[in-house]
Design a protein around this motif. Structure first.
Motif, short mmCIF file in Angstrom:
data_model
loop_
_atom_site.label_atom_id
_atom_site.label_comp_id
_atom_site.label_asym_id
_atom_site.label_seq_id
_atom_site.Cartn_x
_atom_site.Cartn_y
_atom_site.Cartn_z
N CYS A 15 0.85 -1.37 0.08
CA CYS A 15 0.08 0.06 0.03
C CYS A 15 0.90 1.16 0.13
O CYS A 15 0.28 2.43 -0.18
N GLU A 16 1.95 1.05 0.35
CA GLU A 16 2.89 2.48 0.76
C GLU A 16 2.97 3.14 -0.72
O GLU A 16 3.08 4.56 -0.84
N ALA A 17 3.16 2.50 -1.78
CA ALA A 17 3.39 3.22 -3.05
C ALA A 17 2.05 4.19 -3.47
O ALA A 17 2.14 5.13 -3.98
N LEU A 18 0.95 3.61 -3.14
CA LEU A 18 -0.50 4.15 -3.30
C LEU A 18 -0.54 5.33 -2.25
O LEU A 18 -0.90 6.44 -2.79
N ARG A 19 -0.01 5.38 -0.97
CA ARG A 19 0.08 6.50 -0.08
C ARG A 19 0.77 7.34 -0.68
O ARG A 19 0.47 8.71 -0.61
N MET A 20 2.02 7.21 -1.11
CA MET A 20 2.99 7.93 -1.83
C MET A 20 2.35 8.81 -2.91
O MET A 20 2.73 10.01 -3.02
N LEU A 21 1.80 8.14 -3.92
CA LEU A 21 1.13 8.72 -5.00
C LEU A 21 0.08 9.96 -4.61
O LEU A 21 0.10 10.98 -4.93
N LEU A 22 -0.65 9.38 -3.74
CA LEU A 22 -1.81 10.19 -3.39
C LEU A 22 -1.24 11.37 -2.70
O LEU A 22 -1.81 12.51 -2.71
N ALA A 23 -0.31 11.17 -1.59
CA ALA A 23 0.17 12.34 -1.01
C ALA A 23 0.89 13.29 -1.96
O ALA A 23 0.80 14.71 -1.68
N ASP A 24 1.67 12.82 -2.91
CA ASP A 24 2.44 13.53 -3.72
C ASP A 24 1.40 14.32 -4.82
O ASP A 24 1.90 15.52 -5.24
N LEU A 190 5.77 14.79 -0.97
CA LEU A 190 6.13 13.43 -0.69
C LEU A 190 7.47 13.61 0.48
O LEU A 190 7.34 12.60 1.39
N LYS A 191 8.01 14.77 0.49
CA LYS A 191 8.97 14.66 1.45
C LYS A 191 8.07 14.68 2.89
O LYS A 191 8.62 14.33 3.74
N ALA A 192 7.13 15.40 2.94
CA ALA A 192 6.44 15.51 4.14
C ALA A 192 5.92 14.63 4.56
O ALA A 192 5.70 13.94 5.66
N PHE A 193 5.13 13.39 3.38
CA PHE A 193 4.58 12.24 3.68
C PHE A 193 5.75 11.29 4.33
O PHE A 193 5.26 10.67 5.32
N LEU A 194 6.88 11.30 3.79
CA LEU A 194 7.95 10.33 4.16
C LEU A 194 8.50 10.65 5.69
O LEU A 194 8.87 9.85 6.26
N ALA A 195 8.32 11.97 6.24
CA ALA A 195 8.65 12.38 7.37
C ALA A 195 7.39 12.04 8.47
O ALA A 195 7.73 12.31 9.67
#
Length: 210
Positions: A15-24, A190-195
């Protein structure tokens, strides 16, 4: 686009790639995390088309299979290449990533020491095709395909970040991949999501290093 709902199991592998996409892409989503206990009770599993998660709901559309969901989001947000040629290459990259993800997932869940050593030894050969693809696209200074981000970029970034934890130093022989990870991870949203705590506190394949 309506706010999508994504019931998922706690480990982020699918799921994390999905979350990254949506967040970015600046999208919000509602997530329903399914515990192991509730999953084992049976009714939810029985209600899922293939008996597995993730399950993704976008309005009246319900999707299963993480790669089908990624492709749907790719089409929705224009993240599927600039033309049919690029779309074919994006599909090729994503299928190659699926091969690597399955190898890694099998290894993590079975935990045989001999298999671990062989996987680490063979990992450079698995990563080299992605370094090659980068080198063929604007000298590795852009994305994995073309000059705009695609859903395959989020999938590749997710897998590379996981491997940096699982096999520290694995990207050292690949300067373009190393720079790619740094460049994509620096995209503001994406940086904000990863943090975010939501990302940081999720396990990576069970938080086990190879």
């Amino acid at each position: 686009m309506p706010t999508p709902t994504a019931p998922s199991s706690p480990p982020p592998g699918r799921c994390e790639a999905l979350r990254m996409l949506l967040a970015d892409q600046g999208q919000s989503w509602k997530e329903e995390v399914v515990t192991k206990e509730s999953w084992l009770q049976g009714p939810l599993k029985a209600s899922c088309l293939y008996g597995q998660l993730p399950k993704f709901q976008d309005g009246d559309l319900t999707l299963y299979q993480s790669n089908a969901i990624l492709r749907h989001l790719g089409r929705t947000f224009g993240l599927y290449g600039a033309d049919e040629r690029e779309a074919a290459l994006v599909d090729m990259v994503n299928d190659g990533l699926e091969d690597l993800r399955r190898c890694c997932g099998h290894l993590i869940h079975h935990k045989r020491e001999a298999d671990k050593a062989r996987y680490v030894q063979e990992l450079p050969a698995h990563l080299k095709p992605f370094e090659t693809l980068l080198s063929q696209n604007q000298g590795g200074q852009a994305f994995i395909v073309g000059d705009q981000i695609s859903f395959a970029d989020y999938n590749l970034l997710d897998l590379l970040l996981n491997h940096q934890v699982l096999v520290p130093g694995c990207l050292d022989p690949f300067p373009l991949l190393s720079a790619y990870v740094a460049r994509l991870s620096a995209r503001p949203k994406l940086k904000a999501f990863l943090a975010s705590p939501e990302h940081v506190n999720r396990p990576i394949f069970g938080s086990r290093k190879i």
